[in-house]
Design an enzyme around this catalytic site. Sequence first.
Site, short mmCIF file in Angstrom:
data_model
loop_
_atom_site.label_atom_id
_atom_site.label_comp_id
_atom_site.label_asym_id
_atom_site.label_seq_id
_atom_site.Cartn_x
_atom_site.Cartn_y
_atom_site.Cartn_z
N SER A 59 -6.00 -4.39 4.09
CA SER A 59 -7.07 -4.95 3.75
C SER A 59 -8.12 -6.01 3.75
O SER A 59 -8.15 -6.37 5.16
CB SER A 59 -7.16 -4.65 1.69
OG SER A 59 -8.14 -4.82 0.97
N ASP A 229 -8.48 2.28 1.19
CA ASP A 229 -7.69 0.81 0.98
C ASP A 229 -5.81 0.93 1.37
O ASP A 229 -4.95 1.45 0.85
CB ASP A 229 -7.16 0.10 -0.38
CG ASP A 229 -7.46 -1.12 -0.58
OD1 ASP A 229 -5.52 -1.80 0.57
OD2 ASP A 229 -7.81 -2.46 -0.84
#
Length: 409
Positions: A59, A229
């Site tokens: 991320s 993510d």
Amino acid sequence: MPAEQKQQDNETKPPVKIGLALAGGGPLAVVYEIGALAAIAEAIEGLDLNKADIYVGVSAGAVITSALANGVTPHQMCRLFVESDVEAAEGALLFRPETLLRPALRELAKRARTVPRLLAGSLLHYARNRKSLAGSFERMKEALPAGFLSADSLGRYLESVYSQAGRTNDFRKLGRKLIIVATDLDTGKAVRFGEAGWDSTPISTAVQASAAVPGLFPPVEINGHHFVDGALRKTMHSSIALEEGVELLLLVNPIVPYNARFKAGAGKLVNGGLIDVLSQTIRSILHSRLETGLASYQVSHPHVDILLFQPSETDAELFFTAMFSYNNRRHTCEQAYQHTRQALWQQRHNLAPKLARHGMRLRESVLQDKSLRLVSDQPPRKSLLELDAALTDLERYLRVVHGVEAQQE
């Protein structure tokens, strides 16, 4: 030991294998990690954060690790991402935080086009069955967008940065191993971009996929797969670096739960409403997984020195700064820089033997220099930007490097 003998020992000893893994946490995490890494780079002699053997990013951490692997220093990242509210000299590529707030127009338009078909189907289903109105119109949920904001600008920005001379947007052309982790939405499994089979994906696209927070940004399609993510499976995926046989593993985790009871009379988090409750919940889940992983690594890899850097659980200011906020980035970055410097100083006796095993040492004089700052209080005027940057680099070099050498003499 004579200096000549020490130099010979350093030359014959094989170089230490270093890994760096960074967790996510939105734009706030990008800013925090830049500040923390800048402090680490200055304080540890013998460590070059741009020359690690393997980088693992998830991320927001994927943004930072991809930059480090491309030779961008934490101090350069500070100017690109944190001090980007100044007018740059011609040719400079500064990140504009407002680009993260652009609506995902393609996703919204795509879903809007499905409304007539879904509505007609729902009405027809109800007319035929005359049972549950809610059941007939359940299919309308497909009209909801998979994300409301676009991360395309982040991908394009990173592509432009990594297309400059001396950098690359190709995993296979990097001088260092870089692994960007994202989650395959249809299988729930983690995919390691940068490894064989997934190394042809541009680095900028892999970072965009890893940073696609569900519900906020639409999934990123790559080779027919949709990715979100990378933190859905693990908080940091630092085990990937351990698999490479690293001897020293540096971890930076910007998200920790807040301890509201450390101070007498502090208000309860429930009084802050839904946002504070959700924030604490997310932080607790992410940090719990990290602690579980680290505990297992100490058993499975007892020979590896693992150094974790993260905020204090009593840092109320950091907790009450929204995870996806970018407005207070200058203050947050400086706060991370100073907090990490303080943590290094407080842990110096514990860190010293670990660093010494790898030919490194703490620059204690640097940590004691209270005048050092990373981010200026106010951005310089455009006409002074380049001069200010050059003078800052020169002053920092004299304090961090030359000052240490003078002390040793």
